[in-house]
Design a protein around this motif. Sequence first.
Motif, PDB file in Angstrom:
ATOM      1  N   ILE A  23       0.827  -1.212   0.000  1.00 49.87           N
ATOM      2  CA  ILE A  23       0.000   0.000   0.000  1.00 49.87           C
ATOM      3  C   ILE A  23       0.858   1.258   0.000  1.00 49.87           C
ATOM      4  O   ILE A  23       0.436   2.310  -0.450  1.00 49.87           O
ATOM      5  N   VAL A  25       2.590   2.476   2.923  1.00 52.56           N
ATOM      6  CA  VAL A  25       2.489   3.175   4.211  1.00 52.56           C
ATOM      7  C   VAL A  25       3.376   2.454   5.216  1.00 52.56           C
ATOM      8  O   VAL A  25       3.936   1.404   4.919  1.00 52.56           O
ATOM      9  N   TYR A  29       1.222   2.575  10.760  1.00 51.70           N
ATOM     10  CA  TYR A  29      -0.049   3.111  10.249  1.00 51.70           C
ATOM     11  C   TYR A  29      -1.071   1.984  10.084  1.00 51.70           C
ATOM     12  O   TYR A  29      -2.223   2.140  10.483  1.00 51.70           O
ATOM     13  N   VAL A  42      -8.018   7.843   7.973  1.00 53.67           N
ATOM     14  CA  VAL A  42      -7.516   7.168   6.795  1.00 53.67           C
ATOM     15  C   VAL A  42      -7.873   8.022   5.585  1.00 53.67           C
ATOM     16  O   VAL A  42      -9.037   8.360   5.389  1.00 53.67           O
ATOM     17  N   THR A  43      -6.884   8.372   4.795  1.00 53.89           N
ATOM     18  CA  THR A  43      -7.172   9.180   3.614  1.00 53.89           C
ATOM     19  C   THR A  43      -7.982   8.355   2.615  1.00 53.89           C
ATOM     20  O   THR A  43      -7.924   7.118   2.617  1.00 53.89           O
ATOM     21  N   ASN A  45      -7.428   8.080  -0.427  1.00 49.64           N
ATOM     22  CA  ASN A  45      -6.470   7.399  -1.286  1.00 49.64           C
ATOM     23  C   ASN A  45      -6.047   6.055  -0.686  1.00 49.64           C
ATOM     24  O   ASN A  45      -6.024   5.036  -1.377  1.00 49.64           O
ATOM     25  N   ILE A  46      -5.734   6.047   0.591  1.00 54.20           N
ATOM     26  CA  ILE A  46      -5.328   4.801   1.264  1.00 54.20           C
ATOM     27  C   ILE A  46      -6.520   3.857   1.386  1.00 54.20           C
ATOM     28  O   ILE A  46      -6.393   2.645   1.163  1.00 54.20           O
ATOM     29  N   LYS A  49      -6.930   2.241  -1.964  1.00 59.70           N
ATOM     30  CA  LYS A  49      -5.888   1.249  -2.223  1.00 59.70           C
ATOM     31  C   LYS A  49      -6.142  -0.038  -1.446  1.00 59.70           C
ATOM     32  O   LYS A  49      -5.971  -1.143  -1.976  1.00 59.70           O
ATOM     33  N   LEU A  50      -6.549   0.093  -0.185  1.00 54.72           N
ATOM     34  CA  LEU A  50      -6.834  -1.080   0.634  1.00 54.72           C
ATOM     35  C   LEU A  50      -8.023  -1.856   0.079  1.00 54.72           C
ATOM     36  O   LEU A  50      -7.971  -3.081  -0.053  1.00 54.72           O
TER      37      LEU A  50
END
Length: 70
Positions: A23, A25, A29, A42-43, A45-46, A49-50
């Motif tokens: 990811i 990070v 995190y 949590v953004t 974007n993240i 992705k997750l």
Amino acid sequence: MHNRLAEFRHLAGISQENLAIVIGVSVAYIRKIESNKSKTNVTINIAYKLAKYFNTDIETLFDLDLDKYQ
């Protein structure tokens, strides 16, 4: 915000360390997100992705509690 990250990660058989690398990070995190006790933001974007990594949607991975906004 409650999430199912640890559950999805265990089902996929991936460690926190490897997920963090994929990811992009830190392991800390990932741990904070999984703890569900921490107020880690949590953004989007993240979160995306997750969700994409686990082949699910953000709403399934994260309990966004959207009902309180309706």
